[in-house]
Design an enzyme around this catalytic site. Sequence first.
Site, short mmCIF file in Angstrom:
data_model
loop_
_atom_site.label_atom_id
_atom_site.label_comp_id
_atom_site.label_asym_id
_atom_site.label_seq_id
_atom_site.Cartn_x
_atom_site.Cartn_y
_atom_site.Cartn_z
N SER A 272 0.95 -1.19 0.03
CA SER A 272 -0.04 0.08 -0.09
C SER A 272 0.86 1.28 -0.07
O SER A 272 0.41 2.36 0.00
CB SER A 272 -0.95 0.06 1.17
OG SER A 272 0.15 -0.05 2.33
N ASN B 104 -2.50 -1.29 13.20
CA ASN B 104 -3.73 -1.34 13.40
C ASN B 104 -4.25 -0.04 14.03
O ASN B 104 -5.16 0.83 13.28
CB ASN B 104 -4.72 -2.37 14.05
CG ASN B 104 -4.53 -3.59 13.26
OD1 ASN B 104 -3.78 -3.80 12.16
ND2 ASN B 104 -4.81 -4.90 13.85
N THR C 229 -37.97 26.35 -14.04
CA THR C 229 -38.26 25.12 -13.39
C THR C 229 -38.40 24.24 -14.55
O THR C 229 -39.01 24.72 -15.77
CB THR C 229 -39.69 24.94 -12.50
OG1 THR C 229 -40.72 25.62 -13.32
CG2 THR C 229 -39.59 26.00 -11.36
N HIS C 230 -38.16 22.96 -14.44
CA HIS C 230 -37.95 21.94 -15.70
C HIS C 230 -37.35 22.48 -17.06
O HIS C 230 -37.60 22.31 -17.84
CB HIS C 230 -39.58 21.57 -15.99
CG HIS C 230 -40.23 21.12 -15.13
ND1 HIS C 230 -40.66 19.95 -14.53
CD2 HIS C 230 -41.10 22.11 -13.99
CE1 HIS C 230 -41.38 19.96 -13.66
NE2 HIS C 230 -41.82 21.20 -13.31
N SER D 164 -10.76 23.65 -30.08
CA SER D 164 -10.98 22.33 -30.33
C SER D 164 -9.86 22.06 -31.40
O SER D 164 -9.41 23.01 -32.13
CB SER D 164 -12.36 22.21 -31.07
OG SER D 164 -12.27 21.34 -32.31
N LYS E 264 -14.46 27.17 -31.47
CA LYS E 264 -15.09 26.36 -30.29
C LYS E 264 -14.67 27.13 -28.88
O LYS E 264 -13.12 27.45 -28.97
CB LYS E 264 -14.98 24.92 -30.01
CG LYS E 264 -15.77 24.07 -31.08
CD LYS E 264 -17.04 24.19 -31.12
CE LYS E 264 -17.74 23.35 -29.61
NZ LYS E 264 -17.15 21.89 -29.73
N ASN F 8 -14.90 25.87 -25.15
CA ASN F 8 -15.49 24.68 -24.60
C ASN F 8 -15.22 24.83 -22.97
O ASN F 8 -14.53 25.22 -22.50
CB ASN F 8 -14.91 23.47 -24.82
CG ASN F 8 -15.08 23.19 -26.43
OD1 ASN F 8 -16.14 23.45 -26.99
ND2 ASN F 8 -14.15 22.61 -27.10
N GLU G 224 -17.67 20.55 -17.33
CA GLU G 224 -17.84 19.44 -17.59
C GLU G 224 -17.34 18.24 -16.80
O GLU G 224 -17.89 17.33 -16.20
CB GLU G 224 -17.60 19.06 -19.06
CG GLU G 224 -18.74 19.79 -19.90
CD GLU G 224 -17.69 19.79 -21.39
OE1 GLU G 224 -18.54 19.13 -22.25
OE2 GLU G 224 -17.07 20.63 -21.96
N TYR H 89 -9.77 -5.55 12.59
CA TYR H 89 -9.31 -4.98 11.18
C TYR H 89 -9.49 -6.29 10.23
O TYR H 89 -9.03 -7.33 10.71
CB TYR H 89 -7.83 -4.90 11.68
CG TYR H 89 -7.14 -4.20 10.26
CD1 TYR H 89 -7.33 -2.93 9.76
CD2 TYR H 89 -6.62 -5.06 9.53
CE1 TYR H 89 -6.77 -2.48 8.79
CE2 TYR H 89 -5.84 -4.64 8.45
CZ TYR H 89 -6.13 -3.25 7.79
OH TYR H 89 -5.38 -2.84 6.67
N GLN I 3 -7.75 -1.83 3.54
CA GLN I 3 -6.51 -1.12 3.13
C GLN I 3 -7.11 0.11 1.86
O GLN I 3 -6.37 1.09 1.60
CB GLN I 3 -5.59 -2.02 2.36
CG GLN I 3 -4.40 -1.38 1.49
CD GLN I 3 -3.37 -2.30 1.22
OE1 GLN I 3 -2.93 -3.28 2.08
NE2 GLN I 3 -3.29 -2.86 -0.23
N LYS J 17 -8.15 4.17 1.91
CA LYS J 17 -7.41 5.23 1.71
C LYS J 17 -7.43 5.70 0.43
O LYS J 17 -7.61 6.98 -0.08
CB LYS J 17 -6.06 5.20 2.30
CG LYS J 17 -5.89 5.39 3.73
CD LYS J 17 -4.74 4.78 4.42
CE LYS J 17 -4.40 3.35 4.26
NZ LYS J 17 -5.42 2.47 5.00
#
Lengths: 464, 464, 464, 464
Positions: free
Chosen positions: D20, D107, D152-153, D275, D281, D283, D288, D315, D320, D323
């Site tokens: 790890s 632990n 709305t909508h 682009s 463009k 963007n 996003e 444990y 493991q 994290k």
Amino acid sequence: MWGGRFAAKPDTVMQAINASIGVDKRLWREDIEGSKAHAAMLAACGIITRDDEAKIQAGLDDIADDIAEGRFVFDEALEDIHLNIEARLTDKIGEPGRRLHTARSRNDQVATDFKLWTARACDAAGEAVSALQVVLLDRADEHADWVMPGFTHLQTAMPITLGHHLLAYVEMLDRDAMRLAAAGSMARDGCPLGAAALAGTGFPIDRGMTAKALGFDGPAGNSLDAVSSRDFALQAVSALAISAVHLSRLAEEIVLWTSPQFGFARLSDAWSTGSSIMPQKRNPDAAELIRAKASRIAADFQALAGLMKALPLAYAKDLQEDKTLTFQAFDSFDLCTAALRGMMETITFHRAPMAAAADKGFSTATELADWLVREQAVAFRDAHHIVGACVKRAESLGLSTLSAMPLAEFAAIDPRISAEAVAQLAVDKAVEARDSLGGTAPKRVREAIARWRAALGAMDDDEA
Amino acid sequence: MWGGRFAAKPDTVMQAINASIGVDKRLWREDIEGSKAHAAMLAACGIITRDDEAKIQAGLDDIADDIAEGRFVFDEALEDIHLNIEARLTDKIGEPGRRLHTARSRNDQVATDFKLWTARACDAAGEAVSALQVVLLDRADEHADWVMPGFTHLQTAMPITLGHHLLAYVEMLDRDAMRLAAAGSMARDGCPLGAAALAGTGFPIDRGMTAKALGFDGPAGNSLDAVSSRDFALQAVSALAISAVHLSRLAEEIVLWTSPQFGFARLSDAWSTGSSIMPQKRNPDAAELIRAKASRIAADFQALAGLMKALPLAYAKDLQEDKTLTFQAFDSFDLCTAALRGMMETITFHRAPMAAAADKGFSTATELADWLVREQAVAFRDAHHIVGACVKRAESLGLSTLSAMPLAEFAAIDPRISAEAVAQLAVDKAVEARDSLGGTAPKRVREAIARWRAALGAMDDDEA
Amino acid sequence: MWGGRFAAKPDTVMQAINASIGVDKRLWREDIEGSKAHAAMLAACGIITRDDEAKIQAGLDDIADDIAEGRFVFDEALEDIHLNIEARLTDKIGEPGRRLHTARSRNDQVATDFKLWTARACDAAGEAVSALQVVLLDRADEHADWVMPGFTHLQTAMPITLGHHLLAYVEMLDRDAMRLAAAGSMARDGCPLGAAALAGTGFPIDRGMTAKALGFDGPAGNSLDAVSSRDFALQAVSALAISAVHLSRLAEEIVLWTSPQFGFARLSDAWSTGSSIMPQKRNPDAAELIRAKASRIAADFQALAGLMKALPLAYAKDLQEDKTLTFQAFDSFDLCTAALRGMMETITFHRAPMAAAADKGFSTATELADWLVREQAVAFRDAHHIVGACVKRAESLGLSTLSAMPLAEFAAIDPRISAEAVAQLAVDKAVEARDSLGGTAPKRVREAIARWRAALGAMDDDEA
Amino acid sequence: MWGGRFAAKPDTVMQAINASIGVDKRLWREDIEGSKAHAAMLAACGIITRDDEAKIQAGLDDIADDIAEGRFVFDEALEDIHLNIEARLTDKIGEPGRRLHTARSRNDQVATDFKLWTARACDAAGEAVSALQVVLLDRADEHADWVMPGFTHLQTAMPITLGHHLLAYVEMLDRDAMRLAAAGSMARDGCPLGAAALAGTGFPIDRGMTAKALGFDGPAGNSLDAVSSRDFALQAVSALAISAVHLSRLAEEIVLWTSPQFGFARLSDAWSTGSSIMPQKRNPDAAELIRAKASRIAADFQALAGLMKALPLAYAKDLQEDKTLTFQAFDSFDLCTAALRGMMETITFHRAPMAAAADKGFSTATELADWLVREQAVAFRDAHHIVGACVKRAESLGLSTLSAMPLAEFAAIDPRISAEAVAQLAVDKAVEARDSLGGTAPKRVREAIARWRAALGAMDDDEA
């Protein structure tokens, strides 16, 4: 099941958490079919008498009629659909009913019922997908050459045709149908009946006979796997979840297109709702719910995978929840396909606003770059750079399209840009030009429509 | 990509969130193959010269060598693998490098690379699954008639054989391999190259040629769909998630079987870990991590479905995250199959404790019920009731197996129970008796092993 | 809602996907309370007359009685609980009923109802958690010094006490109760009523008055946020999901402990189920279902987050699904806490098998290492190494505990190991030795129980 | 950890799945702080000498410098950060290094490190949220009275102000900050150090001393809970997931507002991308990606809940993976807040298009309904009906706003509608009218801004 050796009655909470009849009664048809096939096999193998079998068959048919006609009262104390039906059978026909459960267990029984149900639900979902494809194909045909903006990042990228856009979904749905068909086949792969509790049985049964009678491709090859596995359900729900992603994308486009900012389309009255306070609203509620249901179906997969994770073999009660999750995924999906079909059948597109929008945002700039490559042998990356400068200049002149910029401005940037080049910038011309295979040119769209008509038609013929 | 018309440089946070090179450099092999196929096609179609093509091919081969040998330095400012390679190509060969991006876009390029990568990853995952099947088959063969308890609800249900138990996983993995193969086929269905940004191109390209060169079954039929869809990745990750559920179940059993309470098996030293403070521990860490990774792979599917949900067409930047999720799902899966193979190859089973456990908990009670049905024509439900009374009596006598109860006690409950009936209660006898197709009887297990050997062997031959 | 300007009736599929009454009727109590508070405020502010208000209050009280006593017939054509109640009110009292919806909208109305419902559900869930704590505390008290194996990796690590083990869950549940309380507070933070559709209202309303009447800490500060946000539901469901993880861990331990391999405990008859074919089984079905439901609650959070993701303001119909998901999460949780309480109240622990298991697997090896550090000033890492060698030697002698190994064998490995050292290896001694704060020594366990009794008792007093 | 009693080396796959260090090296600072506090306590309690402690402290300080300055080479064979640091310490200072691990275990060590890290990460995330609030507050101030459509909508519902809209997010973020603060407190609740492997220790340690030194509110009350629980991480990740939902909603609005169809805003160059093929463009890539990352953070919660589900105490290695999931959730969140802050600081809003859009779609129809209620005492439901008829008439006349319809048309529908009534329909007037508490009227918006400035300023003062 309680009874026999237990001294105390189950706690009422125990009964509430344990009873599944509220959910699994939906398997009644499959449960009865399974029992009928099992009884026929037991008799054929000499394990019960022909006379007992006849009484069982008649009793089960009666029960099927009772349930179909709403006369059957389900009893929560009998826990599930299997015990409800078996108890009723014994009420009706007595002793022979107590012989039916020979050489089987609820574990193989429920796995068989659930696989059958899932297989049929996959068939139905696949048909719903195909029906939606046909609607989209019809609408694509009507709008094969209607110009609209093609977006990337929701920015206007290039003009495309509405027909072409709708056909993109026909393609997606075709893969969805393939996945649903594969899920259906997997659900019919390996009949669990006869696996008994987990280890098989010592009765001389004929598992091939029941598998065949129920439409499976054969008996499951390992009795532990047969009663413990639910990957058929996971596969079916994953196929639904993936298709629902596609449905949600079209739903999102309906929301956008029918918004006043876009104004590309209008839902029919039957598929619009109003507001309790704003009388002017036309809300695309069904489209919004499709988005939400796509999220729920994916979570159904998640829940199902989560409950199966790290379960030691064989059957564990955790599996009881598999049906709720699978049923609700199919129910959500059915509503999504039906609603999308309804909306797409009756939506009205608005040609002028779409065409006008297609011209915004320098959408045909790439055509000029391509012209420089094609006609002036400019390297693509250089052409891209030159056109970038043209767009910058047009913007600084306050223009919203390149075709509105005087030729002299182009020539100042690169003298190779001619009037012929500027002519490429018209939206219709740009759309026609993109005629590579799978491209947006109307002639390509019409070819694709013809190809899909043949493919979907052929499918219909096969089914007929 | 920045440049051209933008006045200001991107913010460093923007660059950090936007750059994908740390992830997508893993597509380098597919990106170069795609560019080579594209260049060959451009030349064949007269869009670039043969001379330019030759320089491009040589330059790309050089770059492939550089990357393979670790000499290529990736530049985050160039955002992604596509621009890194193209920029290097132009550095190396100049002008012709600037012509390569003709008639394509990053949108079709990345879709092509990613589909190719996914298809190959599905192949590799399928092979890993098959390799694990072979190991399980070998271990099943060695332990075809070792008796162990079959559990339901983690309660001892009936004795089974270890070979039979291991074969259950061979069945599950076979369906997993089928799903991975289907996902691989779907990833090879429809080459996106030539879809360009979203609308196709006006250059006279031959999409069939590139599709064939890259091993696709043909060009994608709709350019919007080609650049916008990622259902191939969703399907692949769902196949991994479903298989990981199966792997996690076997992992859980390893954890249980190697616990001192079960004592059914011992992991080899190579697959055990110790404790920093408790020197006596033999921890099944790898098995535990397989459980955890099954949870993560399901969540990768969830994240991928979540980010695709309700995205309007065509390409959106959300799709950049698709690769991280797909790559990590395959990486997790690879570790799971490799670790499970390693553990199962070297695990040692302990015959005596398994056999002793199989006899506990009245595990063969059903045999007595079946005997009553078979030999005394008692109805199954009545036999079940009688045996329940026997178990209750044995428990009240402080016995832990039915076979230890004197015959007189049985007879007091039901006089039809004979010495012959009680003989059915021996564990070995019970296992042998369950010889229905797919049942746990050693002869059935050996038949299944032979059938699987043939099937998996045949597969090897097909591949050879 | 349909009506007004729409020419056509909604499609039946539209009605099915759109109607929420099947789900939101559960909000009837909160909806009526909200309407009563709203009517009182409208009258106090002079927006409706006192006479109208009196009729509205009486009408709403009547409706509440009708619903409580099952006389109210819900109408799917009226879509939701709000319109069902308002329509009935107008049926009952005429004109004044048509004035109730002044200065509000369904958007603020449903947000208010749902926040109130969620706040109360959090209270109830928190009480269920506390009740389970009390049961665990009682059982911990009874078994404060019963020795059992403490596991890590499901390997025997060290002996611990059962009281200590059960108290671990009391700690977890305490944090769960804190999270539920915080979620309840958040649901009571900011009353949406008066936000109207999204922008507030022009009527001179007193939002403080309604907020206070309904038990909120005040009115929501922004009308758009008030109608669009559902983080209160997400927070509540996340608190349930986290607590369900804890419940599922105890459920898993019940499954393990009651399995014949462990034999640590036996569920009462009321909380065991049998098998249709294996009369000897005692299945921990409720514990298994808790595991499954933990998976479902986490997926409910996922679905809810997924449907909220990337929704532009303000209200969208996607939010309709929020209630289904939240309701089912609370329902699942309620069953889990009730079932776990029932099981833990009546489970019987078996002292001897637990104690015997605690001695297996060299569980006290660390005591010897600690003795070497304490008494011989050996560095911990060296002590660890010496004890590792002792364990290896004991294993090679076929011994299963270190205390069974002759002193001479220890001395051969390290002459500092004395008879006194070996005496540390007794299980009871080991348990008593671990008396650091929070440790497993019985005296520490009893201290903790006393502390918890005081804390939970104080809580009861506060509530009284 | 391998060594001691194991004969064979771990398989390389085992090492790959088990190590790890690649992930947990990120805990180095907390690990060293924990070890320093532990060493000080061991010396204070007389368990190690002051001299040994001094060497340990100096050695750990050296290692901290080495890591901070990039000189430390992590070794995968040493598995994790704890063993890497301890091994280095012993290399540096010899014997005393081998005494550090007395009275603790990996632990409790990892649980302590991870809680500390999570608490600090919650602090930092909370600060990032507050910083974003301040930016939004500034932009709200600048645009307090800019009129835009409230949706709305995604249908135009009513005119609102941009300031009001941005303030909605300030509210959401405030609750997010509260949740992050609560998560941070929970992570500082109960220091695990001294819980040792799971049962506490027999050394006479002072857990209060280490807890205090590390900033915890006290020592954890139960050693099993201390090493086994990860609800602090689940709570933190759920707080991130909920906040990410809010961030994704604003990100979605950026995507919509900057699309050419809306044209409400323009991102700065630093936060736009172009682009490779379409030079025009702009963007909103970062927006996003925020959407996508919101989906991933929710899935991180899912994966974490999934891996904890049904794990028996104490444990297990499954932990493991906690994290990786927690770290990536915080990393995703950090990028989201930073990117959103960058975008919102530099975005330019376009007043005219917003105002024009606000007037579309009969957005002020409700004002007319409210006027009828207020001035003519029409019941709300009747007013609603009348206005619906007006909208229908206006639409049939081809009008897009009600204010453009001649008074006579209104009067024909309802004679009570006067010129004064029609004057209510102006957008600016409508916005000003909605002046209830929390409403969109500019004066209300400015009040809210002042209130938030005070609240956030006070917060700054507290921190200073």
